[in-house]
Design an enzyme around this catalytic site. Structure first.
Site, PDB file in Angstrom:
ATOM      1  N   GLY A   8      -9.958  -4.363  -2.409  1.00 23.39           N
ATOM      2  CA  GLY A   8      -8.949  -4.395  -1.344  1.00 23.39           C
ATOM      3  C   GLY A   8      -9.242  -3.365  -0.269  1.00 23.39           C
ATOM      4  N   ILE A   9     -10.521  -3.043  -0.084  1.00 22.86           N
ATOM      5  CA  ILE A   9     -10.913  -1.990   0.876  1.00 22.86           C
ATOM      6  C   ILE A   9     -10.569  -2.362   2.319  1.00 22.86           C
ATOM      7  CG2 ILE A   9     -13.303  -2.854   1.262  1.00 22.86           C
ATOM      8  CD1 ILE A   9     -13.309   0.681   0.758  1.00 22.86           C
ATOM      9  N   LEU A  62     -11.298 -11.262  -6.423  1.00 20.67           N
ATOM     10  CA  LEU A  62     -10.604 -11.070  -7.713  1.00 20.67           C
ATOM     11  C   LEU A  62     -10.445 -12.371  -8.496  1.00 20.67           C
ATOM     12  CD1 LEU A  62      -7.730  -8.451  -7.615  1.00 20.67           C
ATOM     13  CD2 LEU A  62     -10.090  -8.212  -8.305  1.00 20.67           C
ATOM     14  N   SER A  87      -0.684 -10.063  -0.927  1.00 24.94           N
ATOM     15  CA  SER A  87       0.376  -9.049  -0.984  1.00 24.94           C
ATOM     16  C   SER A  87       1.654  -9.447  -0.244  1.00 24.94           C
ATOM     17  CB  SER A  87      -0.156  -7.736  -0.408  1.00 24.94           C
ATOM     18  OG  SER A  87      -0.308  -7.850   0.994  1.00 24.94           O
ATOM     19  N   THR A 130       4.266  -2.294  -7.724  1.00 29.74           N
ATOM     20  CA  THR A 130       5.173  -2.380  -6.573  1.00 29.74           C
ATOM     21  C   THR A 130       6.653  -2.315  -6.952  1.00 29.74           C
ATOM     22  OG1 THR A 130       6.017  -3.966  -4.936  1.00 29.74           O
ATOM     23  CG2 THR A 130       4.786  -4.902  -6.759  1.00 29.74           C
ATOM     24  N   GLU A 132       8.736  -4.168  -5.813  1.00 27.02           N
ATOM     25  CA  GLU A 132       9.210  -5.563  -5.917  1.00 27.02           C
ATOM     26  C   GLU A 132       9.440  -5.955  -7.378  1.00 27.02           C
ATOM     27  OE1 GLU A 132       9.865  -8.249  -3.532  1.00 27.02           O
ATOM     28  OE2 GLU A 132      10.216  -6.407  -2.434  1.00 27.02           O
ATOM     29  N   TYR A 154       5.015 -13.310  -6.453  1.00 26.49           N
ATOM     30  CA  TYR A 154       4.258 -12.066  -6.245  1.00 26.49           C
ATOM     31  C   TYR A 154       4.699 -10.993  -7.247  1.00 26.49           C
ATOM     32  CZ  TYR A 154       3.171  -7.520  -4.089  1.00 26.49           C
ATOM     33  OH  TYR A 154       2.748  -6.226  -3.865  1.00 26.49           O
ATOM     34  N   LYS A 158       2.792  -9.205 -10.452  1.00 27.29           N
ATOM     35  CA  LYS A 158       2.594  -7.746 -10.523  1.00 27.29           C
ATOM     36  C   LYS A 158       3.164  -7.169 -11.828  1.00 27.29           C
ATOM     37  CE  LYS A 158       0.541  -6.514  -6.567  1.00 27.29           C
ATOM     38  NZ  LYS A 158      -0.603  -5.609  -6.408  1.00 27.29           N
ATOM     39  N   HIS A 184       5.308   0.907   1.989  1.00 28.54           N
ATOM     40  CA  HIS A 184       4.687   1.913   2.864  1.00 28.54           C
ATOM     41  C   HIS A 184       3.953   1.213   3.987  1.00 28.54           C
ATOM     42  CE1 HIS A 184       2.308   1.193  -0.765  1.00 28.54           C
ATOM     43  NE2 HIS A 184       1.237   1.258   0.014  1.00 28.54           N
TER      44      HIS A 184
HETATM   45  P1  NAP Z   1      -2.978  -5.584   2.298  1.00 26.14           P
HETATM   46  O1  NAP Z   1      -3.084  -4.859   3.588  1.00 26.14           O
HETATM   47  O2  NAP Z   1      -2.459  -6.969   2.284  1.00 26.14           O
HETATM   48  O3  NAP Z   1      -4.442  -5.579   1.631  1.00 26.14           O
HETATM   49  C1  NAP Z   1      -4.758  -6.392   0.539  1.00 26.14           C
HETATM   50  C2  NAP Z   1      -6.246  -6.336   0.288  1.00 26.14           C
HETATM   51  O4  NAP Z   1      -6.559  -7.226  -0.788  1.00 26.14           O
HETATM   52  C3  NAP Z   1      -7.106  -6.795   1.481  1.00 26.14           C
HETATM   53  O5  NAP Z   1      -8.275  -6.036   1.509  1.00 26.14           O
HETATM   54  C4  NAP Z   1      -7.418  -8.239   1.119  1.00 26.14           C
HETATM   55  O6  NAP Z   1      -8.593  -8.733   1.717  1.00 26.14           O
HETATM   56  C5  NAP Z   1      -7.626  -8.072  -0.385  1.00 26.14           C
HETATM   57  N1  NAP Z   1      -7.570  -9.333  -1.107  1.00 26.14           N
HETATM   58  C6  NAP Z   1      -6.649 -10.320  -1.023  1.00 26.14           C
HETATM   59  N2  NAP Z   1      -6.960 -11.321  -1.859  1.00 26.14           N
HETATM   60  C7  NAP Z   1      -8.096 -10.963  -2.494  1.00 26.14           C
HETATM   61  C8  NAP Z   1      -8.940 -11.586  -3.449  1.00 26.14           C
HETATM   62  N3  NAP Z   1      -8.673 -12.801  -3.918  1.00 26.14           N
HETATM   63  N4  NAP Z   1     -10.042 -10.920  -3.886  1.00 26.14           N
HETATM   64  C9  NAP Z   1     -10.340  -9.705  -3.389  1.00 26.14           C
HETATM   65  N5  NAP Z   1      -9.616  -9.070  -2.454  1.00 26.14           N
HETATM   66  C10 NAP Z   1      -8.494  -9.694  -2.014  1.00 26.14           C
HETATM   67  O7  NAP Z   1      -2.112  -4.761   1.253  1.00 26.14           O
HETATM   68  P2  NAP Z   1      -1.737  -3.192   1.261  1.00 26.14           P
HETATM   69  O8  NAP Z   1      -0.452  -3.029   1.988  1.00 26.14           O
HETATM   70  O9  NAP Z   1      -2.923  -2.402   1.631  1.00 26.14           O
HETATM   71  O10 NAP Z   1      -1.401  -2.979  -0.279  1.00 26.14           O
HETATM   72  C11 NAP Z   1      -2.417  -2.620  -1.218  1.00 26.14           C
HETATM   73  C12 NAP Z   1      -1.972  -3.025  -2.614  1.00 26.14           C
HETATM   74  O11 NAP Z   1      -0.755  -2.374  -2.938  1.00 26.14           O
HETATM   75  C13 NAP Z   1      -1.700  -4.503  -2.800  1.00 26.14           C
HETATM   76  O12 NAP Z   1      -2.081  -4.838  -4.111  1.00 26.14           O
HETATM   77  C14 NAP Z   1      -0.195  -4.644  -2.656  1.00 26.14           C
HETATM   78  O13 NAP Z   1       0.258  -5.758  -3.392  1.00 26.14           O
HETATM   79  C15 NAP Z   1       0.249  -3.329  -3.263  1.00 26.14           C
HETATM   80  N6  NAP Z   1       1.498  -2.753  -2.735  1.00 26.14           N
HETATM   81  C16 NAP Z   1       1.683  -2.608  -1.404  1.00 26.14           C
HETATM   82  C17 NAP Z   1       2.826  -1.986  -0.938  1.00 26.14           C
HETATM   83  C18 NAP Z   1       3.078  -1.758   0.533  1.00 26.14           C
HETATM   84  O14 NAP Z   1       4.224  -1.498   0.910  1.00 26.14           O
HETATM   85  N7  NAP Z   1       2.043  -1.783   1.377  1.00 26.14           N
HETATM   86  C19 NAP Z   1       3.773  -1.489  -1.855  1.00 26.14           C
HETATM   87  C20 NAP Z   1       3.527  -1.650  -3.215  1.00 26.14           C
HETATM   88  C21 NAP Z   1       2.371  -2.264  -3.653  1.00 26.14           C
HETATM   89  P3  NAP Z   1      -8.553  -9.404   3.203  1.00 26.14           P
HETATM   90  O15 NAP Z   1      -8.562  -8.249   4.173  1.00 26.14           O
HETATM   91  O16 NAP Z   1      -9.807 -10.195   3.218  1.00 26.14           O
HETATM   92  O17 NAP Z   1      -7.315 -10.223   3.283  1.00 26.14           O
HETATM   93  O1  F7E Z   2       9.864  -7.597   4.057  1.00 23.02           O
HETATM   94  C1  F7E Z   2      12.985  -8.852   5.428  1.00 23.02           C
HETATM   95  C2  F7E Z   2      12.452  -9.507   4.169  1.00 23.02           C
HETATM   96  O2  F7E Z   2       7.613  -8.642   4.137  1.00 23.02           O
HETATM   97  C3  F7E Z   2      10.805  -6.560   3.966  1.00 23.02           C
HETATM   98  C4  F7E Z   2       4.730  -5.845   0.624  1.00 23.02           C
HETATM   99  O3  F7E Z   2       3.859  -4.828   1.035  1.00 23.02           O
HETATM  100  O4  F7E Z   2       6.479  -4.268   0.186  1.00 23.02           O
HETATM  101  C5  F7E Z   2       6.164  -5.433   0.922  1.00 23.02           C
HETATM  102  O5  F7E Z   2       7.018  -6.502   0.571  1.00 23.02           O
HETATM  103  C6  F7E Z   2      12.204  -7.114   4.098  1.00 23.02           C
HETATM  104  C7  F7E Z   2      12.473  -8.344   3.208  1.00 23.02           C
HETATM  105  O6  F7E Z   2       8.015  -6.502   2.825  1.00 23.02           O
HETATM  106  C8  F7E Z   2      11.588 -10.644   8.238  1.00 23.02           C
HETATM  107  O7  F7E Z   2      13.286 -10.610   3.770  1.00 23.02           O
HETATM  108  C9  F7E Z   2      13.526  -9.894   7.649  1.00 23.02           C
HETATM  109  O8  F7E Z   2      13.723  -8.210   2.627  1.00 23.02           O
HETATM  110  O9  F7E Z   2       7.974  -6.403   5.253  1.00 23.02           O
HETATM  111  P1  F7E Z   2       8.292  -7.315   4.147  1.00 23.02           P
HETATM  112  P2  F7E Z   2       8.410  -6.743   1.297  1.00 23.02           P
HETATM  113  O10 F7E Z   2       8.808  -8.145   1.030  1.00 23.02           O
HETATM  114  O11 F7E Z   2       9.379  -5.682   0.951  1.00 23.02           O
HETATM  115  C10 F7E Z   2       6.404  -4.402  -1.234  1.00 23.02           C
HETATM  116  C11 F7E Z   2       6.722  -3.074  -1.859  1.00 23.02           C
HETATM  117  C12 F7E Z   2       5.123  -4.996  -1.686  1.00 23.02           C
HETATM  118  O12 F7E Z   2       4.647  -4.720  -2.781  1.00 23.02           O
HETATM  119  C13 F7E Z   2       4.540  -6.110  -0.870  1.00 23.02           C
HETATM  120  O13 F7E Z   2       3.146  -6.243  -1.108  1.00 23.02           O
HETATM  121  O14 F7E Z   2      12.364  -7.573   5.444  1.00 23.02           O
HETATM  122  N1  F7E Z   2      12.644  -9.559   6.667  1.00 23.02           N
HETATM  123  N2  F7E Z   2      12.901 -10.558   8.606  1.00 23.02           N
HETATM  124  C14 F7E Z   2      11.433 -10.002   7.018  1.00 23.02           C
HETATM  125  N3  F7E Z   2      10.234  -9.898   6.398  1.00 23.02           N
HETATM  126  C15 F7E Z   2       9.148 -10.430   7.020  1.00 23.02           C
HETATM  127  N4  F7E Z   2       7.934 -10.319   6.455  1.00 23.02           N
HETATM  128  N5  F7E Z   2       9.269 -11.090   8.208  1.00 23.02           N
HETATM  129  C16 F7E Z   2      10.471 -11.238   8.858  1.00 23.02           C
HETATM  130  O15 F7E Z   2      10.531 -11.822   9.933  1.00 23.02           O
END
Ligand code: NAP
Ligand code: F7E
Length: 348
Positions: A8-9, A62, A87, A130, A132, A154, A158, A184
């Site tokens: 996921g780099i 993956l 994600s 997460t 979630e 999702y 997880k 984040h």
């Molecule tokens: P992101 O920006 O969506 O990055 C996901 C990464 O995974 C990208 O490099 C993507 O590649 C790669 N990927 C997707 N499908 C893949 C596959 N089949 N094989 C190999 N690589 C694949 O997510 P992030 O926000 O950096 O989050 C990093 C991790 O933390 C994720 O696992 C996410 O579920 C988890 N997480 C995120 C948050 C948050 O708020 N950001 C919170 C809790 C947990 P491409 O660039 O090619 O799409």
């Molecule tokens: O939604 C509401 C939506 O898609 C946040 C991922 O990184 O964090 C992320 O998941 C909230 C939800 O993030 C729109 O219904 C309203 O309640 O930004 P989001 P998420 O679903 O919390 C967790 C920790 C992860 O692990 C995930 O990988 O915002 N919302 N209006 C909307 N959301 C989106 N995307 N778009 C809208 O227009």
């Protein structure tokens, strides 16, 4: 010199973690997917920097055990960070099978490869869990002891990854850890996540490049931190004497509407809110609707409220969030404005 392998780099966290590990003198290997157009913009600055010597990329996926096995056996990493995932929560309802394959079985594929290659004592493993997983929350705030209640394919995937990570730790003595990270964000956040959709959308409206921002549920509440802070926690989790599971959060909660209001304030824009729920709209000074809601962005089942309790991380990792929501919004808005202004000039 330690060697790290990041799945996921090319993602938001992968890029910040790579920067952090390179600063710490690690040799950093990353796994990127094959795509028809370039998907490396978040890490191009590292790849193109002549002073960055220890940075290597490999093609892999993956969903493909053979690529995982060949990369891990070649790199022989001291630390593996599994940040790869489909994600997007909303997308996981449209692609539940693919999401489960990648986000659940993908984790198992890496863990079993560590075991199969006999790397149990050599290779530590971090799983990107997460908030979630708490979904329909059973306690407020949520800690490591709060039961999971996932609300999307999702989140279900997880939860599998969380437990298989624990299981491989207990069964094979692998240094395998779970981070349970709350939301984040950053200027590198994907454009379809709500925070970036808001900052980019409102910046475009401010610059006259877009008329309206259409969102979903404005009342959802999240514990939003900055990705730069959160990748530090990922590294710290891997440096402990014993492997463990940690909630990483700011301990503060805001609604989507509050995030919009902070963004509007930063942009010096004023709106009037009228209506409720899906009928709520934001009107500008000329009485035009610039923010509205659509069913299209509501989820089949929503996570209404998330708030983390990061006490264990503070006590054991000496970690706490340093960037608050106002600073986060400021940074995101400034970078979006900067990007759009440059882009607009190029177009003219
Ligand atoms: P992101 O920006 O969506 O990055 C996901 C990464 O995974 C990208 O490099 C993507 O590649 C790669 N990927 C997707 N499908 C893949 C596959 N089949 N094989 C190999 N690589 C694949 O997510 P992030 O926000 O950096 O989050 C990093 C991790 O933390 C994720 O696992 C996410 O579920 C988890 N997480 C995120 C948050 C948050 O708020 N950001 C919170 C809790 C947990 P491409 O660039 O090619 O799409
Ligand atoms: O939604 C509401 C939506 O898609 C946040 C991922 O990184 O964090 C992320 O998941 C909230 C939800 O993030 C729109 O219904 C309203 O309640 O930004 P989001 P998420 O679903 O919390 C967790 C920790 C992860 O692990 C995930 O990988 O915002 N919302 N209006 C909307 N959301 C989106 N995307 N778009 C809208 O227009």
């Amino acid at each position: 010199m330690k060697t790290a392998l990041i799945f996921g780099i090319t993602g938001q966290d992968g890029s910040y973690l790579a920067e952090l590990l390179l600063k710490k003198k690690y040799v950093v290997h990353g796994v990127k997917r094959k795509s028809s157009s370039l998907n490396t913009d978040r890490i191009d600055h590292l790849y193109e920097d002549k002073n960055v010597k220890n940075f290597f990329l490999h093609y892999g996926d993956l969903s493909d055990s053979l690529s995982i096995q060949s990369i891990i056996s070649e790199v022989k990493p001291d630390e593996i960070y599994n940040l790869a995932a489909q994600s997007h929560v909303a997308v996981s309802f449209s692609m539940p099978e693919y999401t489960s394959n990648v986000d659940a079985l993908g984790t198992l594929r890496i863990l079993d490869c560590i075991r199969f290659l006999g790397f149990e004592k050599k290779t530590k493993f971090y799983q990107a869990g997460t908030s979630e997983m708490f979904g329909k929350v059973q306690q407020i705030p949520q800690s490591e002891k709060t039961p999971f209640y996932p609300r999307s394919p999702y989140a279900v995937a997880k939860v599998f990854s969380h437990w298989i990570t624990k299981n491989y730790r207990e069964s094979y003595n692998i240094f395998a850890c779970n981070g349970i990270l709350f939301n984040h964000e950053s200027p590198r956040r994907g454009e379809t996540f709500v925070t970036r959709k808001i900052t980019l959308g409102l910046c475009k409206i401010k610059l006259g490049l877009q008329k309206k921002l259409v969102l979903g549920n404005l009342n959802a509440k999240r514990d939003w931190g900055h990705a730069k802070d959160f990748v530090k926690a990922q590294w710290l989790i891997m440096q402990q004497k014993k492997p463990g599971d940690y909630v990483i959060a700011t301990g503060k909660q805001y609604s989507v509407k509050q995030f919009i209001n902070y963004t509007l304030k930063k942009l010096n824009m004023k709106i009037k809110w009228k209506g409720k729920g899906i009928h709520e709209k934001g009107y500008n000074n000329n009485g035009k609707v610039i923010i509205e809601c659509s069913k299209k962005y509501y989820r089949p089942s929503e996570v209404d409220t998330l708030l983390g309790n990061p006490a264990k991380a503070k006590k054991e990792l000496n970690w706490q969030a340093t960037i608050d929501i106002k600073q986060l919004v400021k940074e995101m808005v400034e970078e979006d404005l900067n990007f759009l202004t440059k882009y607009d000039k190029k177009k003219r």
